[in-house]
Each structure stands twice: as structure tokens, then as C-alpha cells.
Design an enzyme around this catalytic site. Structure first.
Site, PDB file in Angstrom:
ATOM      1  N   ASP A  44       3.422  -6.698  -7.166  1.00 54.28           N
ATOM      2  CA  ASP A  44       4.507  -7.472  -6.565  1.00 54.28           C
ATOM      3  C   ASP A  44       5.180  -8.363  -7.613  1.00 54.28           C
ATOM      4  O   ASP A  44       4.584  -8.686  -8.644  1.00 54.28           O
ATOM      5  CB  ASP A  44       3.971  -8.371  -5.449  1.00 54.28           C
ATOM      6  CG  ASP A  44       3.392  -7.559  -4.303  1.00 54.28           C
ATOM      7  OD1 ASP A  44       3.788  -6.388  -4.146  1.00 54.28           O
ATOM      8  OD2 ASP A  44       2.548  -8.107  -3.577  1.00 54.28           O
TER       9      ASP A  44
HETATM   10  N1  URA Z   1      -1.887  -6.224  -3.471  1.00 52.53           N
HETATM   11  C1  URA Z   1      -0.859  -7.060  -3.211  1.00 52.53           C
HETATM   12  O1  URA Z   1      -0.754  -7.616  -2.130  1.00 52.53           O
HETATM   13  N2  URA Z   1       0.056  -7.252  -4.190  1.00 52.53           N
HETATM   14  C2  URA Z   1      -0.021  -6.690  -5.414  1.00 52.53           C
HETATM   15  O2  URA Z   1       0.828  -6.930  -6.270  1.00 52.53           O
HETATM   16  C3  URA Z   1      -1.105  -5.828  -5.675  1.00 52.53           C
HETATM   17  C4  URA Z   1      -2.029  -5.623  -4.682  1.00 52.53           C
END
Ligand code: URA
Length: 234
Positions: A101
Site C-alpha cells: 500500500d
Molecule cells: N497488507 C496490507 O494491508 N497492506 C500492505 O501493504 C501489505 C499487506
């Protein structure tokens, strides 16, 4: 191989751009200015572009310490892509192995080898990914047991695969998962009524985020690091 094709393989340029370089007398083969794009190269021939010997790019296997504020796709008009941090020829051929993310930091693999990235991301190979998680509320006592059992995420019919939670503090833990659902870690904590405030990926397989990489830096994986991704998974 034809000279223009070889130039493309070394630079990521198109055939017509390679032909232009030849017409501009920028290409030297074995010490002589090349004149024909169709010239056939033999093993051991030395090709120079603007005085520098060039060689095929080959497949790239990179490790980055992803900083906050960057996305792993090309479809977000509001944030820069992680690829803008790369100083690589033919950078458009490189993709990230799975996605982190925009606000997640840490270990990100990048490559132009689709088979390799599939082997790491595909849930069939269940390669472990370990995240350091900081939460808004204290992590409940039953969290480890519930993650080990699997939790049902909002809007999903099936429970998550067993995951391992190791508490580091009241609001901090290491979570190891073996699949890669959308926003999985954040949604797993949401399923317990908690909220992830910060997320940092530390490990994929047995590969730890290298300590020599500052946020935003990347480098090629060493042979030992390449192997570490799959240790315990073959
Ligand atoms: N899980 C999440 O919620 N975000 C990420 O970036 C990676 C795994």
C-alpha cells in the site's frame, strides 16, 4: 544476431531508435563504425555506444526499501510510482512482486521476470511474508489464536489461511502470512476490531530486508538473497 536487435537488448530502445544511432555513427563494432542495422554479430564481437561497451540487460531481480507515499502500480494519478525511484534502462519492463500500500514501507521485490514474480506471489506456493505492525489499540490476547485459525475478512467468503502472530509490545507485533489478499494485514486487524497505524514488511521467505538499504534505495539481489526467497518452499 542482427546489430539493431542487439542494441535493443542492451538498451531497451526500439529497432527504429537503434537504426537511428547507427545512422548517426554512434555505434562501433570491433573498433569500426557500424554502417548497417542488419549486420550480423558473432559471439565475442564488441559493440560500443558513444564509446561505452554495451551488453544485454538480461533479467533483473531488485530489492527496494519502499518509502511511504509511493504506489506499486501505474494507475494512481495522486502518487508517484515506486518505478520512478529506479535508475534502470527499459524501466517500463519492470514490475513489483505483489503490491504494498501507499503507506506501507519496507521489503519490495522488483523484476522483469514474470515467472519469478508469479512463483513468489501465487498463493499456491504460499511463500511467507512477515510484516511489523503497529496498531491503534492494544492487541487482544486472543489475536494470535484467531489468526492461527483464520479470520473472515469483510466481503470475503473464505477465512484467511493460518497466520502467525508474535507480540512485540502491547501495540506492536510481527505477523507472518502466506497469501496476499487485498490490504490483507489491515483487514485482518480490522476483523479483530483493531486498526493498523503503520505497516512495514521485513521478510519474504527467508529474505530479510537488507540493512544496507535506506528508505527509497534499491539494489540487485545477491545470489544468496535470491535463494533465500525460496528456502523452505521447494
Ligand atoms: N497488507 C496490507 O494491508 N497492506 C500492505 O501493504 C501489505 C499487506
Amino acid at each position: 544476431m542482427r546489430l539493431d536487435k542487439y542494441i535493443c537488448d542492451c538498451t531497451g530502445l526500439t529497432r527504429s531508435q537503434a537504426g537511428k544511432l547507427i545512422r548517426q555513427r554512434a555505434i562501433v563494432v570491433n573498433g569500426a563504425i557500424a554502417k548497417q542495422a542488419a549486420m550480423k554479430l558473432s559471439a565475442g564481437d564488441e559493440v560500443q555506444l558513444d564509446g561505452e561497451v554495451i551488453s544485454p540487460i538480461g533479467l533483473r531481480y531488485l530489492v527496494m526499501n519502499k518509502p511511504e507515499g509511493y504506489v506499486c502500480g501505474l494507475d494512481d494519478p495522486h502518487h508517484a510510482a515506486v518505478f520512478t525511484l529506479l535508475d534502470e534502462p527499459a524501466v517500463e519492463k519492470i514490475h513489483s512482486v505483489g503490491r504494498l500500500d501507499v503507506d506501507t514501507t519496507g521489503l519490495l521485490l522488483l523484476t522483469d521476470d514474470g515467472k519469478w514474480s508469479h512463483r513468489i506471489s501465487s498463493p499456491r506456493h504460499h511463500i511467507a511474508k512477515t510484516y511489523r505492525v503497529w496498531t491503534a489499540d492494544a492487541i487482544s490476547e486472543d489475536a494470535a489464536a484467531r489468526f492461527a485459525e483464520g479470520v473472515v475478512l469483510r466481503d470475503e467468503p473464505t477465512a484467511t489461511k493460518p497466520a502467525q502472530l508474535e507480540l512485540v509490545g502491547s501495540h506492536e507485533a510481527l505477523l507472518t502470512i502466506h497469501e496476499g489478499r487485498y490490504h490483507q494485514v489491515k483487514r485482518m486487524f480490522a476483523a479483530l476490531g483493531n486498526r493498523v497505524e503503520r505497516l512495514h514488511r521485513e521478510r519474504i521467505g527467508q529474505l530479510q530486508l537488507p540493512t544496507d538499504l535506506e528508505l527509497g534505495e534499491y539494489r540487485p539481489l545477491t545470489d544468496a538473497e535470491l535463494a533465500a526467497v525460496f528456502i523452505g518452499n521447494d
